[in-house]
Design a protein around this motif. Structure first.
Motif, mmCIF file in Angstrom:
data_model
loop_
_atom_site.group_PDB
_atom_site.id
_atom_site.type_symbol
_atom_site.label_atom_id
_atom_site.label_comp_id
_atom_site.label_asym_id
_atom_site.label_seq_id
_atom_site.Cartn_x
_atom_site.Cartn_y
_atom_site.Cartn_z
ATOM 1 N N ILE A 68 61.811 23.949 53.247
ATOM 2 C CA ILE A 68 61.473 22.677 53.891
ATOM 3 C C ILE A 68 61.620 21.523 52.897
ATOM 4 C CG2 ILE A 68 59.540 21.342 54.845
ATOM 5 C CD1 ILE A 68 58.633 23.928 56.244
ATOM 6 N N GLY A 69 61.220 21.765 51.653
ATOM 7 C CA GLY A 69 61.367 20.742 50.634
ATOM 8 C C GLY A 69 62.828 20.391 50.379
ATOM 9 N N ILE A 70 63.686 21.413 50.298
ATOM 10 C CA ILE A 70 65.114 21.171 50.071
ATOM 11 C C ILE A 70 65.719 20.397 51.240
ATOM 12 C CG2 ILE A 70 67.372 22.289 49.837
ATOM 13 C CD1 ILE A 70 65.952 24.573 48.364
ATOM 14 N N LEU A 71 65.353 20.776 52.465
ATOM 15 C CA LEU A 71 65.863 20.063 53.643
ATOM 16 C C LEU A 71 65.389 18.618 53.652
ATOM 17 C CD1 LEU A 71 65.503 22.723 56.492
ATOM 18 C CD2 LEU A 71 67.604 21.860 55.466
ATOM 19 N N SER A 72 64.149 18.387 53.229
ATOM 20 C CA SER A 72 63.628 17.019 53.168
ATOM 21 C C SER A 72 64.433 16.191 52.180
ATOM 22 C CB SER A 72 62.149 17.036 52.760
ATOM 23 O OG SER A 72 61.368 17.752 53.703
ATOM 24 N N GLU A 73 64.827 16.831 51.083
ATOM 25 C CA GLU A 73 65.653 16.141 50.093
ATOM 26 C C GLU A 73 67.017 15.803 50.671
ATOM 27 O OE1 GLU A 73 67.527 17.434 45.860
ATOM 28 O OE2 GLU A 73 65.360 17.675 46.083
ATOM 29 N N ARG A 74 67.573 16.720 51.461
ATOM 30 C CA ARG A 74 68.853 16.455 52.113
ATOM 31 C C ARG A 74 68.751 15.304 53.103
ATOM 32 N NH1 ARG A 74 71.523 21.394 55.027
ATOM 33 N NH2 ARG A 74 73.002 19.743 55.536
ATOM 34 N N LEU A 75 67.676 15.295 53.883
ATOM 35 C CA LEU A 75 67.513 14.269 54.919
ATOM 36 C C LEU A 75 67.227 12.902 54.323
ATOM 37 C CD1 LEU A 75 65.427 16.378 57.444
ATOM 38 C CD2 LEU A 75 67.636 15.303 57.945
#
Length: 497
Positions: free
Chosen positions: A150-157
Motif C-alpha cells: 500500500i505504501g509503494i502504491l501511494s508513492e506511485r499515485l
C-alpha cells in the motif's frame, strides 16, 4: 528456435496445465519466459490466459517448479505490466502465501514478484484488491507485507491518492496495522504511513482525521515525521525495524522536511527510464542503461531514501545482466559497478542493503556466462557489493539459495565465489554464517550427484569455516549425524585432521 505463433502458444498452454508431469511444466515455463522476452508482440494478446495458468504452478510442492513459476510471473509482470490486472484476485493471495514461505529459496522470489506487481499493475485496481485481502489476513506477517505494498502504491499515485475512492480505507488500513502486536508489522505500517502522509501532502491530517479520528491521525503524523528521511519500504517486504531509527545526531525532521518530497515529474522520469530498459532494440537498451546511470548520478538529494526505489533500480538493471545480447549485459554490469562504487556514495547504505535479495542472485547466475568479460565484471560487482553492504552476513542467504537451487556451472561458480568471500563474511557474524553454510555444504557433499568442481568448491567452503574456527565443523558434524562423513573426508586428506 521454434517459431512463436498462436498454435505454439496453444500447445504451451496445454503443457502448463499438465500437472501430471512436473518436468513438462518446468520446460514450458522456461519457454514462456523466452517467448515473453523475444516475441513479446505475439505473447501479449494471450498473456492474461498464460498468467492464469502459471499462478497455480506457484503452489507446487516441488520447490524448484514453484520457484520457476514465480520467476516466470516476475518476467511476465516486468514485460507486460498491467496485463496481470485481471488475475490480481488470485495473484495477490498466492504471492502473499509464498512470500511467507519458510524457505528463502521461495520467499525471496515471491517478494521480487510482489515488487514488480506493485510497480506494474494498475494502482487503483491493485489497491482495492490489497485492501480486500488485508481484511481477510489473520497473521501479522502478511498484514505487514500488504501495508508495504500500500505504501509503494501511494508513492506511485502521489498527489492523485487524495482523489482515489479508497483513500479513507487506505488510511484506516495503515492506522490499523500500526496497532498490531508484531513489531515488524507495526514498523511496516509506520513506513507506509510516511508514504501515504507524503502523498496526501497538505490534506494528510484532514483525511486521516476524517477516516480514523483525531487519535489515530495524531499517531500516524508522529510516525510519518519520525520515519521521514529514512528509507521507506525497508527490507522491502521483511520489515526490519532497526532500519527505521533516525541516525545518531541527525535533527528530527519536521513536516516541512517530510513534504520536501521528490517531485512527481522526477518520479515519472525515473519510471520511464526503467521501462525503457525493456525495449526490443539492443542498441536502445544500451542507451537506456547509460541514461539510467546518468539519472542516478544526478538524482536529487534524498531520492534514494525511499528504499523501494533502490530496489526497483537494481531489479531493472539485474534483468539486463542476463540479456541475450552480451553488449547489453556488459553495459548493465558496468552501470551497477559505477553506481555502487561511486565516491562519494550515490546510494545510502540502508538502500544498498535492500537490494541484496535481487542483486546477488542475478549476478551469481551470470557468473556462468560464456563471455569472459561478463564473468569478470560479475566478480567486480560482487567485490564492490560485499565491501559496501552494511550487513555482510545477509549476503550469505542469496548465495546459498543459488547454490542449492541451481546446477552445473552456475552452482559451481556461486560456490567458489562464496568460498572466496567467506573469510570476510565470517568477520561479520561468524556463528550465524557457519550455521548457514555447514548444513548446505554437508548436504551437498553427501549427495551422490555432487561431483568434480562443485565438490571441490564445497570443500573450500567447509575449510574456510574450519580455518576460522577449528572446532565449528566437528561440533556441527557431531550434532547433525555427519561425523562419519567428516571422518571420511579427513581420511582422504580433503579436510585437515
Amino acid at each position: 528456435r521454434e517459431q512463436v505463433n498462436d498454435r505454439w502458444l496453444a500447445e504451451l498452454g496445454k503443457q502448463l496445465g499438465d500437472n501430471s508431469q512436473w518436468s513438462v511444466q518446468f520446460d514450458a515455463l522456461n519457454n514462456l519466459r523466452r517467448a515473453a522476452k523475444h516475441s513479446a508482440e505475439v505473447v501479449a494478446p494471450a498473456v492474461r490466459t498464460l498468467v492464469a495458468q502459471v499462478i497455480p504452478i506457484c503452489e507446487s510442492l516441488r520447490s524448484g517448479l514453484s520457484k520457476n513459476a514465480l520467476v516466470c510471473l516476475h518476467d511476465l509482470m516486468q514485460n507486460f505490466k498491467r496485463a496481470v490486472d485481471s488475475e490480481l484476485e488470485t495473484l495477490v493471495p498466492t504471492l502473499l502465501r509464498k512470500a511467507a514461505d519458510t524457505s528463502a529459496f521461495i520467499s525471496e522470489e515471491a517478494e521480487r514478484c510482489i515488487l514488480s506487481m506493485c510497480w506494474g499493475a494498475s494502482e487503483g485496481r491493485l489497491m482495492g484488491v490489497l485492501l480486500e485481502k488485508l481484511a481477510a489476513q489473520k497473521g501479522s506477517l502478511a498484514k505487514g507485507k500488504v501495508v508495504t505494498c500500500i505504501g509503494i502504491l501511494s508513492e506511485r499515485l502521489g498527489s492523485r491518492l487524495a482523489s482515489q475512492k479508497d483513500v479513507d480505507r487506505v488510511c484506516i488500513a495503515v492506522a490499523g496495522v500500526m496497532s498490531e502486536g508484531s513489531a515488524d508489522a507495526r514498523t511496516a505500517a509506520k513506513l507506509a504511513a510516511q508514504q501515504v502522509h507524503r502523498a496526501l501532502g497538505d490534506d494528510a491530517d484532514r483525511i486521516f482525521k476524517r477516516a480514523c479520528g483525531e487519535s489515530a491521525a495524531s499517531r500516524v503524523r508522529q510516525a510519518a515525521e519520525k520515519f521521514s528521511g529514512t528509507m521507506t519500504g525497508v527490507q522491502d517486504l521483511k520489515g526490519a525495524h532497526r532500519d527505521g531509527r533516525e541516525e545518531a545526531g541527525s535533527p528530527k525532521p519536521g513536516r516541512k522536511t517530510m513534504k520536501a518530497a521528490v517531485s512527481q515529474d522526477t518520479l515519472e522520469a525515473f519510471r520511464a527510464l526503467l521501462d525503457s530498459l525493456q525495449v526490443a532494440d539492443w542498441k536502445a537498451r544500451v542507451d537506456a542503461i547509460d541514461s539510467v546511470t546518468k539519472f542516478v548520478q544526478s538524482a536529487p538529494a534524498g531520492f534514494w531514501t525511499a528504499g523501494s526505489r533502490a530496489l526497483q533500480l537494481t531489479d531493472s538493471l539485474s534483468g539486463r545482466i542476463a540479456d541475450s545480447n552480451v553488449k547489453v549485459a556488459v553495459a548493465a554490469l558496468h552501470s551497477l559497478s559505477a553506481i555502487l562504487g561511486a565516491q562519494p556514495p550515490l546510494l545510502p547504505p540502508p538502500a544498498i542493503q535492500t537490494t541484496v535479495p535481487v542483486l546477488v542472485p542475478a549476478v551469481l547466475q551470470s557468473l556462468a556466462s560464456s563471455s569472459p568479460n561478463v564473468r569478470q565484471m560479475c566478480e567486480d560487482v560482487l567485490e564492490v557489493f560485499v565491501r559496501l553492504c552494511p550487513d555482510r552476513a545477509a549476503v550469505v542467504t542469496p548465495f546459498l539459495s543459488v547454490i542449492t537451487g541451481s546446477a552445473g556451472r552456475v552452482q559451481c561458480a556461486a560456490t567458489e565465489r562464496l568460498a572466496h568471500y567467506l573469510p570476510t563474511l565470517l568477520l561479520a557474524k561468524p556463528q550465524a554464517v557457519a550455521k548457514q553454510v555447514l548444513p548446505v555444504g554437508f548436504r551437498l557433499l553427501n549427495s551422490p550427484s555432487t561431483r568434480g568442481e562443485i565438490r571441490t568448491a564445497l570443500l573450500k567452503l567447509v575449510r574456510a569455516v574450519e580455518d576460522w574456527n577449528p572446532g565449528a565443523v566437528d561440533e556441527f558434524a557431531a550434532g547433525s549425524g555427519n561425523s562419519e562423513k567428516l571422518r571420511e573426508l579427513r581420511e582422504k586428506g580433503q579436510l585437515a585432521r
